[in-house]
Design a protein around this motif. Sequence first.
Motif, PDB file in Angstrom:
ATOM      1  N   LEU A  38       0.832  -1.214   0.000  1.00  0.00           N
ATOM      2  CA  LEU A  38       0.000   0.000   0.000  1.00  0.00           C
ATOM      3  C   LEU A  38       0.867   1.265   0.000  1.00  0.00           C
ATOM      4  O   LEU A  38       0.526   2.270  -0.620  1.00  0.00           O
ATOM      5  CB  LEU A  38      -0.878  -0.024   1.248  1.00  0.00           C
ATOM      6  CG  LEU A  38      -2.076   0.893   1.284  1.00  0.00           C
ATOM      7  CD1 LEU A  38      -3.118   0.429   0.305  1.00  0.00           C
ATOM      8  CD2 LEU A  38      -2.671   0.924   2.686  1.00  0.00           C
ATOM      9  N   ALA A  39       1.998   1.195   0.695  1.00  0.00           N
ATOM     10  CA  ALA A  39       2.865   2.372   0.807  1.00  0.00           C
ATOM     11  C   ALA A  39       3.800   2.515  -0.377  1.00  0.00           C
ATOM     12  O   ALA A  39       4.013   3.619  -0.884  1.00  0.00           O
ATOM     13  CB  ALA A  39       3.668   2.290   2.105  1.00  0.00           C
ATOM     14  N   SER A  40       4.360   1.383  -0.834  1.00  0.00           N
ATOM     15  CA  SER A  40       5.426   1.504  -1.835  1.00  0.00           C
ATOM     16  C   SER A  40       4.918   1.425  -3.276  1.00  0.00           C
ATOM     17  O   SER A  40       5.458   2.103  -4.148  1.00  0.00           O
ATOM     18  CB  SER A  40       6.486   0.433  -1.594  1.00  0.00           C
ATOM     19  OG  SER A  40       5.903  -0.836  -1.713  1.00  0.00           O
ATOM     20  N   PRO A  42       2.083   2.551  -4.853  1.00  0.00           N
ATOM     21  CA  PRO A  42       1.667   3.826  -5.458  1.00  0.00           C
ATOM     22  C   PRO A  42       2.840   4.775  -5.688  1.00  0.00           C
ATOM     23  O   PRO A  42       2.875   5.489  -6.678  1.00  0.00           O
ATOM     24  CB  PRO A  42       0.709   4.421  -4.428  1.00  0.00           C
ATOM     25  CG  PRO A  42       0.297   3.314  -3.564  1.00  0.00           C
ATOM     26  CD  PRO A  42       1.423   2.355  -3.557  1.00  0.00           C
ATOM     27  N   LEU A  43       3.805   4.718  -4.771  1.00  0.00           N
ATOM     28  CA  LEU A  43       4.978   5.589  -4.891  1.00  0.00           C
ATOM     29  C   LEU A  43       5.754   5.240  -6.173  1.00  0.00           C
ATOM     30  O   LEU A  43       6.131   6.122  -6.958  1.00  0.00           O
ATOM     31  CB  LEU A  43       5.869   5.363  -3.665  1.00  0.00           C
ATOM     32  CG  LEU A  43       6.709   6.516  -3.164  1.00  0.00           C
ATOM     33  CD1 LEU A  43       5.826   7.629  -2.674  1.00  0.00           C
ATOM     34  CD2 LEU A  43       7.606   6.033  -2.028  1.00  0.00           C
ATOM     35  N   ILE A  45       4.576   3.466  -8.783  1.00  0.00           N
ATOM     36  CA  ILE A  45       3.724   3.703  -9.955  1.00  0.00           C
ATOM     37  C   ILE A  45       3.727   5.199 -10.295  1.00  0.00           C
ATOM     38  O   ILE A  45       3.861   5.584 -11.453  1.00  0.00           O
ATOM     39  CB  ILE A  45       2.280   3.198  -9.695  1.00  0.00           C
ATOM     40  CG1 ILE A  45       2.267   1.666  -9.656  1.00  0.00           C
ATOM     41  CG2 ILE A  45       1.327   3.702 -10.773  1.00  0.00           C
ATOM     42  CD1 ILE A  45       0.972   1.068  -9.150  1.00  0.00           C
ATOM     43  N   GLY A  46       3.601   6.028  -9.279  1.00  0.00           N
ATOM     44  CA  GLY A  46       3.597   7.482  -9.480  1.00  0.00           C
ATOM     45  C   GLY A  46       4.892   7.938 -10.134  1.00  0.00           C
ATOM     46  O   GLY A  46       4.881   8.720 -11.084  1.00  0.00           O
TER      47      GLY A  46
ATOM     48  N   PHE B 190      -2.715  10.099 -15.494  1.00  0.00           N
ATOM     49  CA  PHE B 190      -1.998   9.932 -14.233  1.00  0.00           C
ATOM     50  C   PHE B 190      -0.489  10.112 -14.452  1.00  0.00           C
ATOM     51  O   PHE B 190       0.085   9.514 -15.359  1.00  0.00           O
ATOM     52  CB  PHE B 190      -2.295   8.538 -13.663  1.00  0.00           C
ATOM     53  CG  PHE B 190      -1.676   8.296 -12.324  1.00  0.00           C
ATOM     54  CD1 PHE B 190      -2.201   8.908 -11.202  1.00  0.00           C
ATOM     55  CD2 PHE B 190      -0.570   7.477 -12.182  1.00  0.00           C
ATOM     56  CE1 PHE B 190      -1.632   8.697  -9.959  1.00  0.00           C
ATOM     57  CE2 PHE B 190      -0.004   7.259 -10.943  1.00  0.00           C
ATOM     58  CZ  PHE B 190      -0.535   7.876  -9.838  1.00  0.00           C
ATOM     59  N   LEU B 209      -0.548  14.653  -7.594  1.00  0.00           N
ATOM     60  CA  LEU B 209       0.179  13.404  -7.892  1.00  0.00           C
ATOM     61  C   LEU B 209       0.818  12.825  -6.624  1.00  0.00           C
ATOM     62  O   LEU B 209       0.610  11.657  -6.292  1.00  0.00           O
ATOM     63  CB  LEU B 209       1.253  13.663  -8.965  1.00  0.00           C
ATOM     64  CG  LEU B 209       2.152  12.477  -9.288  1.00  0.00           C
ATOM     65  CD1 LEU B 209       1.360  11.320  -9.873  1.00  0.00           C
ATOM     66  CD2 LEU B 209       3.266  12.870 -10.260  1.00  0.00           C
ATOM     67  N   VAL B 213      -0.120   9.361  -4.371  1.00  0.00           N
ATOM     68  CA  VAL B 213       0.812   8.236  -4.198  1.00  0.00           C
ATOM     69  C   VAL B 213       1.165   7.996  -2.719  1.00  0.00           C
ATOM     70  O   VAL B 213       1.487   6.873  -2.353  1.00  0.00           O
ATOM     71  CB  VAL B 213       2.100   8.344  -5.064  1.00  0.00           C
ATOM     72  CG1 VAL B 213       1.793   8.386  -6.529  1.00  0.00           C
ATOM     73  CG2 VAL B 213       2.987   9.483  -4.649  1.00  0.00           C
ATOM     74  N   TRP B 217      -0.154   5.282   2.562  1.00  0.00           N
ATOM     75  CA  TRP B 217       0.790   5.346   3.694  1.00  0.00           C
ATOM     76  C   TRP B 217       0.312   6.370   4.728  1.00  0.00           C
ATOM     77  O   TRP B 217       0.233   6.071   5.918  1.00  0.00           O
ATOM     78  CB  TRP B 217       2.178   5.731   3.162  1.00  0.00           C
ATOM     79  CG  TRP B 217       3.183   5.919   4.245  1.00  0.00           C
ATOM     80  CD1 TRP B 217       3.960   4.952   4.801  1.00  0.00           C
ATOM     81  CD2 TRP B 217       3.503   7.142   4.915  1.00  0.00           C
ATOM     82  NE1 TRP B 217       4.741   5.505   5.785  1.00  0.00           N
ATOM     83  CE2 TRP B 217       4.482   6.841   5.872  1.00  0.00           C
ATOM     84  CE3 TRP B 217       3.058   8.454   4.811  1.00  0.00           C
ATOM     85  CZ2 TRP B 217       5.022   7.804   6.716  1.00  0.00           C
ATOM     86  CZ3 TRP B 217       3.591   9.420   5.646  1.00  0.00           C
ATOM     87  CH2 TRP B 217       4.558   9.097   6.582  1.00  0.00           C
ATOM     88  N   LEU B 355      11.815   3.963   3.200  1.00  0.00           N
ATOM     89  CA  LEU B 355      10.487   4.191   2.600  1.00  0.00           C
ATOM     90  C   LEU B 355       9.672   5.133   3.483  1.00  0.00           C
ATOM     91  O   LEU B 355       9.022   6.069   2.998  1.00  0.00           O
ATOM     92  CB  LEU B 355       9.769   2.846   2.432  1.00  0.00           C
ATOM     93  CG  LEU B 355       8.346   2.899   1.901  1.00  0.00           C
ATOM     94  CD1 LEU B 355       8.329   3.374   0.457  1.00  0.00           C
ATOM     95  CD2 LEU B 355       7.673   1.534   1.994  1.00  0.00           C
ATOM     96  N   CYS B 359       8.299   8.785   2.403  1.00  0.00           N
ATOM     97  CA  CYS B 359       6.852   9.097   2.485  1.00  0.00           C
ATOM     98  C   CYS B 359       6.615  10.285   3.429  1.00  0.00           C
ATOM     99  O   CYS B 359       5.765  11.136   3.149  1.00  0.00           O
ATOM    100  CB  CYS B 359       6.074   7.873   2.958  1.00  0.00           C
ATOM    101  SG  CYS B 359       5.937   6.615   1.700  1.00  0.00           S
TER     102      CYS B 359
END
Lengths: 60, 392
Positions: A38-40, A42-43, A45-46, B190, B209, B213, B217, B355, B359
């Motif tokens: 869930l966290a990584s 989308p990051l 993909i974005g 996107f 964007l 993303v 998180w 990570l 984030c």
Amino acid sequence: MSARSPRRLSLFLAVLVLTGLIGMLMAKGALDALFFVLASAPLLIGFVCWTLARRRRRAF
Amino acid sequence: MDTIAGSSNRDEALGRMSRWFRFNVWLHRWSSLIATPFFFVLCVTGTILIFHHEIEDLLGTLPEVTVPAGATRAPLAPMLEEAHARAAERKAMYVFWDPDEPERVAIGMGPQGATKFDEVHPSFFNAYTGEYLKSIDFSKTLSGFMLTLHANWFLDLPGQLFGGVIALLVVLSLLSGLVVYAPYVKRIAFGVVRGRPGSRLKQLDLHNLIGVVVLGWAFIVSLTGVFLALASIAIQVWANTELKEMVAKTPPATEAVAAPRPSIDAIVATAQEALPHRELRFITFPGTELSGDRHYTALLYGRSGYDDKLFEIVMIEAATGRITDIRPAPWYLKLIMLSEPLHFGDYGGLPLQLLWFACTWLTMYIVGNGAWLWWTRRSTRRRSTAMAGAQA
């Protein structure tokens, strides 16, 4: 390349599978792995979509 | 008629959606703006806390420990004696075995008469040789300072609840942001970021964007932040309900029966034998808010998977060393225990810490640029109104 194109869909799926595998290796439980995805995902993909969109705009 | 009715229904639906959309724009704007300054503090302190183990190692907060090959754990009683000798004005409140640092054992020494753990200074020992290592007042370390600021703003319970309100505002901002984002994403592919560097359009596209993303998180971290802010209240609820019941199971008269009292090592062995498939990590002495006056409370954690985060409670009568109750933790404590690793991201080593770091800073960026977008729009509107007024 539109948002619904098969290439973009396969990219999404590839990233989900990849992050899922990394998540399962790193995390201690299923919930950890799910949250890692869930966290990584989308990051990632974005970032990939942003790079592709930037290249495409430059090509024009 | 059908067409007219259909059209009128559609208009009504559009009106309702529009009201709903406008409400979410309003909610997104104000929940974010109110939370922004406090959220920045939480993000900066949170970033430092992600790496607190590394920082403590770098600063040498705790000495390195070598474990002799084939060593087994040393008895606790001599360590307890030494901890008392080194801090005569204090009393032992708990023993803690950190699963990430099994070579050390901590004996929490608190002020005489204290029942809460707020002013505890842990004394660290080599778990295998029994050698005394160091006593630490964590409130005076960098990590301790950051944790207090992050968790309660140096205001104890009111500060914790305030942090919870900020986290709740962030949750609301994220959810309303998603509603605001939905029509936007239909208009633009996107990943596309339009506009020139520094332009409002570019910042808006970046806000949308990056916002989407980090949404997953940020949502989990904020939601678990809300749960963690309620931890003290949850512990109080447990102490006033289940703990009281567990303590009341033992009649006070039994205290006078046994003499001498069982040693701490006997108590630890009894707790471990009660649940051999679990690992004893925390035991509180009688006279704390988690144990009552006549019992030890032992927390035994699972050994794998998510059970590793959850404990079962074993109550042991101090006078006799007899187990008086064994219970799983109630659901609200389980929720808080499961929130911890998800909030701190401390379950996957350095890659996951990086990570979390990325984030956190991306979230800080969208919070900052969201405030900037609001400010520039407001200034532009003011200028337009002033110009219109001048022309009139």
